[in-house]
Design a protein around this motif. Structure first.
Motif, mmCIF file in Angstrom:
data_model
loop_
_atom_site.group_PDB
_atom_site.id
_atom_site.type_symbol
_atom_site.label_atom_id
_atom_site.label_comp_id
_atom_site.label_asym_id
_atom_site.label_seq_id
_atom_site.Cartn_x
_atom_site.Cartn_y
_atom_site.Cartn_z
ATOM 1 N N MET A 1 0.842 -1.183 0.000
ATOM 2 C CA MET A 1 0.000 0.000 0.000
ATOM 3 C C MET A 1 0.882 1.239 0.000
ATOM 4 O O MET A 1 1.879 1.305 0.694
ATOM 5 C CB MET A 1 -0.913 -0.003 1.231
ATOM 6 C CG MET A 1 -1.818 1.199 1.290
ATOM 7 S SD MET A 1 -3.008 1.228 2.639
ATOM 8 C CE MET A 1 -4.140 -0.014 2.084
ATOM 9 N N GLN A 2 0.491 2.208 -0.783
ATOM 10 C CA GLN A 2 1.227 3.461 -0.898
ATOM 11 C C GLN A 2 0.640 4.504 0.051
ATOM 12 O O GLN A 2 -0.523 4.422 0.422
ATOM 13 C CB GLN A 2 1.156 3.976 -2.338
ATOM 14 C CG GLN A 2 1.741 3.032 -3.356
ATOM 15 C CD GLN A 2 3.234 2.851 -3.185
ATOM 16 O OE1 GLN A 2 3.962 3.814 -2.934
ATOM 17 N NE2 GLN A 2 3.701 1.627 -3.298
ATOM 18 N N GLY B 1 0.112 11.030 -4.697
ATOM 19 C CA GLY B 1 1.353 10.270 -4.580
ATOM 20 C C GLY B 1 2.569 10.963 -5.148
ATOM 21 O O GLY B 1 3.616 10.344 -5.318
ATOM 22 N N ARG B 2 2.458 12.262 -5.442
ATOM 23 C CA ARG B 2 3.607 13.013 -5.957
ATOM 24 C C ARG B 2 4.576 13.393 -4.845
ATOM 25 O O ARG B 2 5.739 13.683 -5.111
ATOM 26 C CB ARG B 2 3.139 14.267 -6.684
ATOM 27 C CG ARG B 2 2.384 13.955 -7.960
ATOM 28 C CD ARG B 2 2.113 15.189 -8.768
ATOM 29 N NE ARG B 2 1.202 16.089 -8.088
ATOM 30 C CZ ARG B 2 0.145 16.654 -8.654
ATOM 31 N NH1 ARG B 2 -0.129 16.419 -9.909
ATOM 32 N NH2 ARG B 2 -0.631 17.459 -7.958
ATOM 33 N N ALA B 3 4.077 13.416 -3.624
ATOM 34 C CA ALA B 3 4.919 13.686 -2.451
ATOM 35 C C ALA B 3 4.571 12.650 -1.396
ATOM 36 O O ALA B 3 3.421 12.226 -1.290
ATOM 37 C CB ALA B 3 4.669 15.094 -1.920
ATOM 38 N N LYS B 4 5.572 12.225 -0.666
ATOM 39 C CA LYS B 4 5.360 11.187 0.334
ATOM 40 C C LYS B 4 5.929 11.660 1.671
ATOM 41 O O LYS B 4 7.112 11.470 1.943
ATOM 42 C CB LYS B 4 6.033 9.897 -0.114
ATOM 43 C CG LYS B 4 5.438 9.364 -1.398
ATOM 44 C CD LYS B 4 6.153 8.153 -1.891
ATOM 45 C CE LYS B 4 5.491 7.714 -3.181
ATOM 46 N NZ LYS B 4 6.166 6.629 -3.799
ATOM 47 N N PRO B 5 5.081 12.273 2.482
ATOM 48 C CA PRO B 5 5.568 12.780 3.767
ATOM 49 C C PRO B 5 6.043 11.632 4.659
ATOM 50 O O PRO B 5 5.284 10.727 4.982
ATOM 51 C CB PRO B 5 4.355 13.499 4.349
ATOM 52 C CG PRO B 5 3.178 12.918 3.655
ATOM 53 C CD PRO B 5 3.656 12.475 2.307
ATOM 54 N N GLN B 6 7.283 11.656 5.015
ATOM 55 C CA GLN B 6 7.878 10.577 5.799
ATOM 56 C C GLN B 6 7.237 10.440 7.176
ATOM 57 O O GLN B 6 7.027 9.338 7.652
ATOM 58 C CB GLN B 6 9.389 10.800 5.936
ATOM 59 C CG GLN B 6 10.116 10.720 4.611
ATOM 60 C CD GLN B 6 9.931 9.384 3.922
ATOM 61 O OE1 GLN B 6 10.083 8.337 4.524
ATOM 62 N NE2 GLN B 6 9.584 9.416 2.652
ATOM 63 N N ALA B 7 6.920 11.569 7.801
ATOM 64 C CA ALA B 7 6.318 11.509 9.133
ATOM 65 C C ALA B 7 4.966 10.818 9.081
ATOM 66 O O ALA B 7 4.645 9.987 9.941
ATOM 67 C CB ALA B 7 6.176 12.908 9.725
#
Length: 79
Positions: free
Chosen positions: A1-2, A45-51
């Protein structure tokens, strides 16, 4: 899952809780205190906030009742 799948699930869940009333990206972003562009990038899904990814993985390790307790504590911090 993304991570964007998770944002879409949560966005849809919030809309469902709101009697199915659609919530715009702009309104959701405003409620989160971020720009609409940032929120849109997360949902697409162009940015994936790590937190956010780490928080979701942490919540995934908890039993349902503990998730509810943790979220309620977090909500009280916002007040």
């Amino acid at each position: 899952m993304q991570i964007n799948d998770l944002f879409n699930i949560l966005h849809n869940s919030i809309e469902s809780q709101n009697n199915g009333k659609k919530i715009s990206l702009k309104d959701m972003a405003l409620s989160l205190g971020i720009s609409m562009r940032t929120y849109q990038d997360w949902k697409l899904g162009r940015a994936k906030p790590q937190a956010a990814s780490a928080v979701i993985r942490m919540l995934g390790r908890l039993e349902d009742a503990e998730i509810i307790r943790a979220v309620r504590k977090i909500n009280r911090l916002e007040d």
